[in-house]
Every structure is written in C-alpha cells, then in structure tokens.
Design an enzyme around this catalytic site. Structure first.
Site, PDB file in Angstrom:
ATOM      1  N   GLU A 131       0.851  -1.211   0.137  1.00 27.19           N
ATOM      2  CA  GLU A 131       0.122  -0.052  -0.004  1.00 27.19           C
ATOM      3  C   GLU A 131       0.774   1.163   0.083  1.00 27.19           C
ATOM      4  O   GLU A 131       1.816   1.138   0.730  1.00 27.19           O
ATOM      5  CB  GLU A 131      -0.812  -0.037   0.929  1.00 27.19           C
ATOM      6  CG  GLU A 131      -1.880   1.058   1.074  1.00 27.19           C
ATOM      7  CD  GLU A 131      -2.864   1.105   2.366  1.00 27.19           C
ATOM      8  OE1 GLU A 131      -2.766   0.425   3.145  1.00 27.19           O
ATOM      9  OE2 GLU A 131      -3.686   2.246   2.204  1.00 27.19           O
ATOM     10  N   GLU A 189      -9.952   3.991   5.998  1.00 27.92           N
ATOM     11  CA  GLU A 189      -9.006   4.634   7.253  1.00 27.92           C
ATOM     12  C   GLU A 189      -9.770   5.333   8.188  1.00 27.92           C
ATOM     13  O   GLU A 189      -9.780   5.064   9.538  1.00 27.92           O
ATOM     14  CB  GLU A 189      -7.773   5.288   6.782  1.00 27.92           C
ATOM     15  CG  GLU A 189      -6.782   4.566   5.667  1.00 27.92           C
ATOM     16  CD  GLU A 189      -6.206   3.516   6.634  1.00 27.92           C
ATOM     17  OE1 GLU A 189      -6.466   3.374   8.031  1.00 27.92           O
ATOM     18  OE2 GLU A 189      -5.568   2.489   5.985  1.00 27.92           O
ATOM     19  N   GLU A 197      -5.593  -2.908  12.565  1.00 26.66           N
ATOM     20  CA  GLU A 197      -5.157  -3.724  11.048  1.00 26.66           C
ATOM     21  C   GLU A 197      -6.062  -4.859  11.101  1.00 26.66           C
ATOM     22  O   GLU A 197      -6.419  -5.360  10.099  1.00 26.66           O
ATOM     23  CB  GLU A 197      -3.867  -4.035  11.436  1.00 26.66           C
ATOM     24  CG  GLU A 197      -2.746  -3.004  11.514  1.00 26.66           C
ATOM     25  CD  GLU A 197      -2.714  -1.759  10.578  1.00 26.66           C
ATOM     26  OE1 GLU A 197      -3.482  -2.020   9.551  1.00 26.66           O
ATOM     27  OE2 GLU A 197      -2.383  -0.556  10.952  1.00 26.66           O
ATOM     28  N   GLY A 232       3.262   2.419  10.914  1.00 29.09           N
ATOM     29  CA  GLY A 232       2.931   1.785  11.905  1.00 29.09           C
ATOM     30  C   GLY A 232       2.725   0.141  11.750  1.00 29.09           C
ATOM     31  O   GLY A 232       3.434  -0.576  12.206  1.00 29.09           O
ATOM     32  N   ALA A 233       1.948   0.047  10.962  1.00 29.80           N
ATOM     33  CA  ALA A 233       1.509  -1.386  10.545  1.00 29.80           C
ATOM     34  C   ALA A 233       0.585  -1.482   9.219  1.00 29.80           C
ATOM     35  O   ALA A 233       0.101  -0.496   8.901  1.00 29.80           O
ATOM     36  CB  ALA A 233       0.737  -1.980  11.543  1.00 29.80           C
ATOM     37  N   MET A 234       0.495  -2.593   8.810  1.00 26.68           N
ATOM     38  CA  MET A 234      -0.374  -2.804   7.436  1.00 26.68           C
ATOM     39  C   MET A 234      -1.192  -4.060   7.368  1.00 26.68           C
ATOM     40  O   MET A 234      -0.824  -5.075   7.884  1.00 26.68           O
ATOM     41  CB  MET A 234       0.900  -2.777   6.324  1.00 26.68           C
ATOM     42  CG  MET A 234       0.208  -3.113   4.947  1.00 26.68           C
ATOM     43  SD  MET A 234      -0.854  -1.680   4.315  1.00 26.68           S
ATOM     44  CE  MET A 234      -2.018  -2.636   3.271  1.00 26.68           C
ATOM     45  N   GLU A 235      -2.602  -3.762   6.940  1.00 30.08           N
ATOM     46  CA  GLU A 235      -3.344  -4.905   7.082  1.00 30.08           C
ATOM     47  C   GLU A 235      -3.444  -5.975   5.907  1.00 30.08           C
ATOM     48  O   GLU A 235      -4.616  -6.476   5.746  1.00 30.08           O
ATOM     49  CB  GLU A 235      -4.854  -4.104   7.058  1.00 30.08           C
ATOM     50  CG  GLU A 235      -5.133  -3.532   5.783  1.00 30.08           C
ATOM     51  CD  GLU A 235      -4.700  -1.950   5.485  1.00 30.08           C
ATOM     52  OE1 GLU A 235      -4.064  -1.660   6.247  1.00 30.08           O
ATOM     53  OE2 GLU A 235      -5.348  -1.415   4.845  1.00 30.08           O
ATOM     54  N   ASN A 236      -2.229  -6.305   5.278  1.00 26.71           N
ATOM     55  CA  ASN A 236      -2.207  -7.212   4.233  1.00 26.71           C
ATOM     56  C   ASN A 236      -3.302  -8.653   4.588  1.00 26.71           C
ATOM     57  O   ASN A 236      -3.406  -9.211   5.736  1.00 26.71           O
ATOM     58  CB  ASN A 236      -0.690  -7.915   4.072  1.00 26.71           C
ATOM     59  CG  ASN A 236       0.182  -6.738   3.927  1.00 26.71           C
ATOM     60  OD1 ASN A 236      -0.053  -5.955   3.005  1.00 26.71           O
ATOM     61  ND2 ASN A 236       0.924  -6.700   4.887  1.00 26.71           N
ATOM     62  N   HIS A 275      -9.396  -3.682   9.845  1.00 27.54           N
ATOM     63  CA  HIS A 275      -9.618  -3.623   8.273  1.00 27.54           C
ATOM     64  C   HIS A 275      -9.731  -4.809   7.456  1.00 27.54           C
ATOM     65  O   HIS A 275     -10.355  -5.011   6.421  1.00 27.54           O
ATOM     66  CB  HIS A 275      -7.939  -3.348   7.708  1.00 27.54           C
ATOM     67  CG  HIS A 275      -7.690  -1.889   7.648  1.00 27.54           C
ATOM     68  ND1 HIS A 275      -8.584  -0.935   7.309  1.00 27.54           N
ATOM     69  CD2 HIS A 275      -6.550  -1.214   8.322  1.00 27.54           C
ATOM     70  CE1 HIS A 275      -7.880   0.337   7.410  1.00 27.54           C
ATOM     71  NE2 HIS A 275      -6.888   0.298   8.046  1.00 27.54           N
TER      72      HIS A 275
END
Ligand code: BES
Ligand code: ZN
Length: 849
Positions: free
Chosen positions: A122, A313, A291, A254-258, A294
């Site tokens: 992203e 978001e 996350e 911070g972090a990613m919701e893959n 999401h």
C-alpha cells in the site's frame, strides 16, 4: 526512477480498468539482488469500461520475458509501466521480472530488513514487484509460490502446500494488489488460536526475529480481544484458517493490514514491561485492533480508488477508538483523541496542507495518509453516529457489509447505505467529505421567562483552493446545569444546519449554565467568551467528563495567553478549581493525570495564532515554565500524598487502572522535580522495574539537567535493544531545554548507533527535534537548517518517510517575519535539490504555495 515531471491525478477523471483479473499466480524466487518474479494472470475484457490501451503498472523492474497465451510479446516500456497489444477476448498474461530487494531503501515493494524479506504494497508498491494493474478496484484471487532457503516463507490466505525450499499459499478472497504480502526469513513464532463464534478454528501466529519471542504475548492477547470485539459489536467474523502477524524493524509506517498476513513495525507490536511504556502497550493494543478490523473495513470492502481512502481508514480508526473505549476508559480515550486531533489535524486543516477528508486531486498518494483523512475521517463517522443514533448506525453498517461485501466502494456508496437504512437525506452532511477547514462555532445566549435560547453561528475560514465555504451539519451535544450545579437538561444533540441557528429550552426556573459541545461532538473550534467563573463552575460541576476537562483546558489556554501577551501571573482561581479535581480521589487517576497535563507549547502557539497574535516560541516556553513552577510550588504539600496514591504495589500490568496511576505518578514527579532538583526522580530511576517508571524518571532528570550518569546507565543497560534505544535518543532531545535541543540533536546524529536509514531511529532523533517547539524554532534558524539537512539526505534513500516529515514546517506562516523567512529559505533549499523525489517535491511545493 519515476518520471521527473509530477502528474496530478483527479477524482473526477476516474475510469475503470478495461479488464477483469480472474486470478493471479506468482512464483517468487528469492535472492537479495536478483529475485525473480514469474506472474501468470488471466485477464478478460470488461464490456462496461471505456476503450483503452492495455497498460500495466511497473516501476524499477527488469523485464526478462513476456508472453500472451504462450506466445512471446515485446511490450513498450516506460518508467511507469508497459503497454502491449492484446487479444479481444480473455487471455493469459505471463511475465518474468528481476528485482533487487537488498537495494530497496525506500521500503516500498519487496525489500530486506535485517536479512529478512518483506513487502509493503500500500498504496502503490506492488508495481515494484511485478507488472500489474496496481489499482484498488482490480480485485483477484492470488496463489503464491515462494522459493528460497529461508526457514519461514509466508504469504496471504491459507497455506496450500510446501516442500524443501518452497511454500505455496492460496488466498481465496479476491483482493486488490495493495493487500499482497510476502515474508521470508529466519523467524520464530509465538502461536495462539481463536475459535470464531460459528465454531471455526483459526491458527494465530506472531512472527519475530530470534530473541524477540518474549515480546509477543501482549500482542497475541490484543489480537484475540480484537477478534472477539468485532464479532460482538459489528457481527464480523474472521474468514481464513490462519492469521499471521510479522514484526519488522525497518518499516515506514506503523503497520499494514495485508490479507491474513499483517506486517507491523516492530515498535507497534513487540512489548514487555521492562522495555515498553504503558503508552506503548495501549498503542500496540489499538494498532493490532486497527489492522485486524481492516479485514472487513478495507479488505472485504475496499476502496474504488485512493481518493476514497477515508472509507477504510476513517472508519477503521473510528472502530479502533471504539474498541479502546470499551477495553479501557471511554472518557480518557475521548480526551486523548481530541488532544491528538488538535495537535495533528487542526494545524493541518488551518495551514497550507489543508485538504478535504476526501481529497479531489493528488500527485503522490502516500502524502495523503494524513491526520485529516484518518482522524477527521473518524470524527465524521462519530458525527454520523451521533446524528442517527446507535441503533440506526449499526443497522446502516449491517447494510454496508451486506450490500458491498467484495466491492471496491466509494463515499457515495457509504452515504447511500446510511440514507437507505435511516431514511435521512444526507446530502448536506456529505459536505464533511469535500470541504476542508475547521469550522469556527460561536455562541450567544438569552434567558427570559423560563425560556433559554442558544444561538450558534458557524463560519469556516478559506483553505487552499476553497475560498468560499458553506455551512456544515453540526451535531452539538448540549446539557444544562442549574446554578446549584445540578443537571436540569441532560445531554441533547442539537442538529445545526444553517450558518446561524437558535435552539430553545422551555420551562427553566433560573438561567442555566450551558455545557456545550459535550464529548467534543463535532470537530470545530468553539469560540465562546464565557466568563472565567462559568468555566470554573463547569470544572467543578459538569457531569460530562470531556467538558469538565475542557473547561480547565480553556482556563489554562486563557491563562497562558495572558501570561505570554501581557506578562500576567498564573490564574490562581483556575489553579484552585483544578486542585479540587486533582485532590478528588473518587475520580479516575488517569483523568486526573490528564487534568494536570495542560496544553502543549505548540497548542499555545496555535491558540495565540487563532486569537490574532504572532506566537513567540521563547515567550511561550517561559510562560509554560513559570506556570509549571507555580503549580509545583502551590501544590507542594499535596504532591507527596498524590505520589503515594499513584504508587502501584501489585505486579506490573499494562491495564487502564495501573497505567492511570502511573500517569498520575509521572505528572506528580515532573512537578516534584522542580522542587527537589531531581532527588525523587533519581530514586525512582534507580528502583524502577518497568520502562514506564524508568523512562518518566529519566525524563525528569533530563529536564533538571541532572542526566549525565542516568543517560549513560540507561544506554549501557539497553544498548542491544533497538526499540529502547529509540526512546533513549528521543528523550534526551524531547526533555531538554530549548538552547540545547538543536545541539543535542546534531550530536546524536554523530552517535555510532544513529542508523539514519532506519525510519524509527531517524524519527526518534529528527522527529524529536521537530516536536520540540522552542528548540525547533530557535531564533537563528539552526533547528530548521538541521532538519532540512537531514531531510535532504534521507530523501535520496526513503522519499516516503522524508515527505511525511516535511509537515514539521506546516505551521511556518504562523510565526514572525524572521522565522518565516528562515523556514521559507529551508523549504526553498529542499525544493531546489536536484533529483528530489516527487513525494518530497509535492510536499514542499504545497507548503510554499
Ligand atoms: N493501511 C495503513 C498502513 C499504510 C499507511 C500503508 C500508509 C501505506 C501507506 C494502516 O492500516 C494504518 O492506518 N496504520 C497506521 C496506524 C493506525 C493505528 C492508524 C500507521 O501505520 O500509522
Ligand atoms: Zn488503517
């Protein structure tokens, strides 16, 4: 390299991609400088899309081979992607590219961190992995085969098969490419499991570098709580057999919701009492939840295009704040969120970077992951819920999930769901998504013959590209108290839609005291010249915790403004009222700690600016110092009792109750340090058995200038822990006096442990300077120059983090002519830099416009 001339993309120009993607098969053969990515993708033309050339995004890829239905083709390649003639009907696209993850310092696409492979796709990183229609409205199922010697190889979805040197994953849920993820390395897992409400078993794992296994337990519990909460509150269940979380040291965000494989900045998931503060624990709980949430708001329902970013978001921030309110104290969470909104979003909305919650154009989408999209986006959802009520809100959300599951949706879809579920016309409300700027709300009152009238006026100052503003729908929560301090009208939500509007309350025996904008029911600046006595009355009696806090904050703001502009003495009437609240041991210690906090110096600067003054950072520093000193002296006899009350005797737990006590304790210690020169802080530093106490003591010692030995001891104790060392770097800048801040920052950039290519470390040093209000705004401009030097240096390696940090300059037009000239000169110096990234280029040109 991207094209040097930046392209502006407009919401109004949206056109669907001309093909659908049935499925994607990737084979990734890992190698640090020569990773091969083989893609097999089935495309089929869409009848309902306008005619267009077949174009696939692709950046920094070496194309080795391309074929359509098995026959080699030679596409035309540009820095942004490729075009190629294709058949009229469905076809199989095959390509093989080479990439060099070890050379990827931008940390977008496939890159390496401490020998581990990981991805960040992203918003537009997948195009650095293979040629693809890298846009969120193209959704497909993915099958991924990873080949490499790394013991752990992960991708999205469920594990399909594996053997020596390879592993295959299959994700059955169609998803956009930005949710793709791959991780490979020598990782250890902290396992867990969860049974969904319909009885499905889910395997959970948190994957970390060897040595970090002991910092996973809290994150795992937070994950399970999040899964339960989303089932109970939103009726949303998890939808795969496995959920993996990976901690990575080098990460821009911070972090990613893959999908099924969330990737976290290690600072946002790893925690232990010895190395993490209470604030870290709370943030980790919130970000794990964010996350995870999401999975439904972002993944199952995604965004049609990046203009709709707030759809996922804003909603997911709103959901994670609901979660934190439920897990901890709703009142404390609300106050903290408003503090953060005013510190981050208000300056953005009132400066050169102002943009609507749904922007209408952008050059680099990474620059629009902003406080406005996130925090104001969440506020807009809160207002919607306040207007329609809880029941209708959840009815609308059910309809949203039912109607749009599997879709790439828009804000129009979102609004329509609420209109259909509630029967309301929300066309005026929708303005919150398109109109930038913070509305100003003023109030006047009238009382005669038992009828009380409140008249509100709203105006929104112009923002870049939007000179004229229309009235917004404002839910104004109001309660009325009688002169004895009893609530005579409980919280009522007034719905303001006009520029000026009156509301009446009948049958009152005496003129009431209004408590307006309870719970901060709308993100506005409330301009109310109420008498200090009335504010003191609300501080003592308001039943709404937020407004109780706010009335003190208002008095503090007035006091600080008078101290800065007139050299006034601290307002003793306010301090007396505040003391009564702080003394009240029936109140939550966390709330009392917030009451003791007071505005930050940049908030005072903001308030001075709002009231037509030019803020002088040095005068603001002096006023804050003398106010804190006055508090310390005034409460000299109270502090020991408070310190005793704040003492925690049980074993450390990062929960709301204990954290609240420690927050009160550290507020007290900061004042005590002003009286004892750091004696109590030294004792706490020596005996601390958790990071919260250790760090708050160290902050006091730095503030007192008695820090040499403590800083050395802390360094020696923690030099092998990267996350704790980030705190060591940040703290000695954040807590020092203005005269020392730029020099300390410069000296720390020479420290052998200052690895500036690591975003966390870079932020802990240069970010700390940018946040030191007086230090950054040093009169001779050396703070500005130092930051600019480092932004220029970092830009060549990591444009995304550089561009984000340019927002340190977003308030530049607030200050005096000399400081403005100094900041402008630095911005121009950055802008003139040959080879500047489009990311930073866009930020600097918006700041200068
Ligand atoms: N989707 C974002 C991560 C992201 C941001 C990717 C920008 C690419 C560009 C993620 O869900 C997110 O919002 N993370 C936040 C934390 C969250 C608790 C608000 C972050 O990374 O700061
Ligand atoms: Zn998010």
């Amino acid at each position: 390299m991207k094209d040097a001339s930046p392209q502006t993309i407009h919401l109004a120009d949206y056109t669907p991609f001309g093909w659908t993607v049935r499925d994607v098969h990737l084979t990734v053969k890992l190698s640090p400088r020569a990773t091969r990515v083989v893609a097999r993708i089935h495309f089929a033309p869409r009848g309902d899309a306008p005619a267009q050339d077949f174009f696939l995004h692709g950046e920094e890829l070496t194309l080795l081979r391309a074929a359509i239905d098995g026959a080699e083709v030679t596409p035309e390649i540009t820095p942004q992607g490729l075009t190629c003639p294709v058949p009229d009907g469905p076809f199989l696209w095959e390509s093989e590219v080479e990439i060099a993850p070890a050379d990827n310092t931008a940390l977008e696409g496939l890159y390496m961190s401490n020998g581990m492979y990981c991805t960040q796709c992203e918003a537009e990183g997948f195009r650095k992995i293979t040629y693809y229609p890298d846009r969120p409205d193209v959704m497909a199922t993915f099958t991924v085969r990873i080949e490499g010697d790394e013991p752990v190889k992960l991708s999205n979805g469920n594990p399909a098969d594996s053997g020596a040197g390879w592993a295959e994953w299959h994700d059955p849920w169609p998803k956009p490419a930005y949710l793709f993820a791959l991780v490979a390395g020598d990782l250890r897992n902290h396992p867990g499991s969860f049974t969904t409400k319909s009885g499905k078993e889910v395997e959970l794992n948190i994957w970390v570098r060897p040595g970090d296994e002991g910092k996973c337990a809290f994150g795992m519990e937070a994950l399970k709580k999040s899964m339960t909460w989303d089932e109970e509150v939103y009726g949303r269940e998890y939808d795969l057999d496995i959920f993996n979380v990976v901690a990575v040291d080098d990460f821009n965000m911070g972090a990613m919701e893959n999908k099924g494989l969330n990737i976290f900045n290690s600072s946002c998931v790893l925690a232990s009492p010895e190395t993490s503060t209470d604030a870290n624990f709370e943030r980790i709980e919130a970000i794990i939840a964010h996350e995870y949430f999401h999975n439904w708001t972002g993944n199952r329902i995604t965004c049609r295009d990046w203009f709709q970013l707030c759809l996922k978001e804003g909603l997911t921030v709103y959901r994670d704040s609901q979660f934190t309110s439920d897990m901890r104290s709703a009142e404390v969470k609300r106050i903290s969120d408003v503090i953060a909104l005013r510190a981050r979003q208000f300056p953005e909305d009132q400066g050169p970077l102002a943009h609507p919650v749904r922007p209408e154009s952008f050059q680099e989408i990474n620059n629009f992951y902003t406080a406005t999209v996130y925090e104001k986006g969440a506020e807009v959802i809160g207002m919607l819920k306040r207007l329609v009520g809880d029941e209708e809100y959840y009815k609308a959300l059910d309809l949203y999930f039912e109607r749009h599951d599997g879709d790439a949706a828009t804000i129009e879809d979102w609004i329509r769901v609420f209109e259909d579920a509630t029967g309301r016309d929300l066309s005026q409300f929708k303005r919150w998504y398109s109109q930038a700027g913070t509305p100003r709300l003023s109030v006047s009152e009238d009382f005669s013959e038992g009828t009380y009238t409140l008249t509100f006026r709203q105006t929104t100052p112009p923002t870049p590209g939007q000179p004229d503003k229309a009235p917004q729908v404002l839910p104004i929560a109001v309660g009325l108290l009688n002169p004895n301090g009893h609530e005579v009208v409980p919280t009522t939500v007034l719905e303001m839609t006009e520029a000026e509007q009156s509301f009446t309350f009948e049958g009152l025996s005496a003129k009431p005291v209004p408590s307006i904008l309870r719970g901060f029911s709308a993100p506005v600046v409330l301009e109310r010249d109420s008498a200090p006595e009335e504010r003191a009355f609300l501080l003592a009696h308001d039943t709404d915790a937020f407004n109780r806090w706010e009335s003190s904050r208002d008095l503090a703001r007035d006091c600080l403004v008078a101290m800065v502009t007139e050299g006034a003495a601290p307002d003793t009437a306010w301090l007396d009222g505040l003391e009564r609240v702080i003394r009240d041991d029936t109140l939550d210690p966390a709330f009392r700690a917030l009451m003791m906090g007071g505005p930050t110096q940049s908030e005072t600067a903001q308030v001075l600016h709002e009231r037509g003054h030019v803020p002088d950072p040095d005068a603001i520093w002096d006023a804050h110092e003398s106010l804190r000193q006055a508090m310390a002296e005034r409460w000299q006899d109270l502090l020991p009792a408070l310190a005793e009350e704040a003492r925690v005797t049980e074993a450390y737990r990062p929960d709301a109750a204990q954290s609240g006590k420690r927050a009160l304790g550290s507020a007290v210690l900061a004042l005590q340090t002003r009286l004892d020169g750091g004696k109590a802080a030294e004792a706490q530093f020596a005996s601390a058995d958790n990071m919260t106490l250790q760090l708050s003591a160290l902050a006091c010692l730095v503030q007192a200038g008695r820090d040499e030995a403590a800083l050395r001891a802390f360094h020696d104790q923690w030099q092998d822990d990267r996350l704790v060392m980030d705190k060591w770097f940040a703290l000695q800048i954040a807590a020092t006096t203005p005269d020392k801040a730029p020099e300390r920052t410069a000296a720390l950039t020479e420290h052998p442990a200052f690895d500036w290519t690591n975003p966390n470390r870079f932020r802990s040093v240069l970010g700390a300077l940018a946040m030191h209000h007086t230090g950054f705004h040093a009169k001779d401009g050396r703070g500005y120059k130092l930051l600019a030097d480092w932004l220029i240096k970092l830009d060549a390696k990591n444009p995304q983090t550089t561009a984000r940090m340019c927002s340190a300059f977003q308030t530049w037009k607030r200050y005096d002519a000399d400081r403005q000239a100094l900041m402008k000169a630095q911005l121009e110096r950055i802008a003139a830099r040959p080879g500047l990234s489009p990311d930073t280029g866009e930020m600097v040109s918006r700041l200068l416009s």
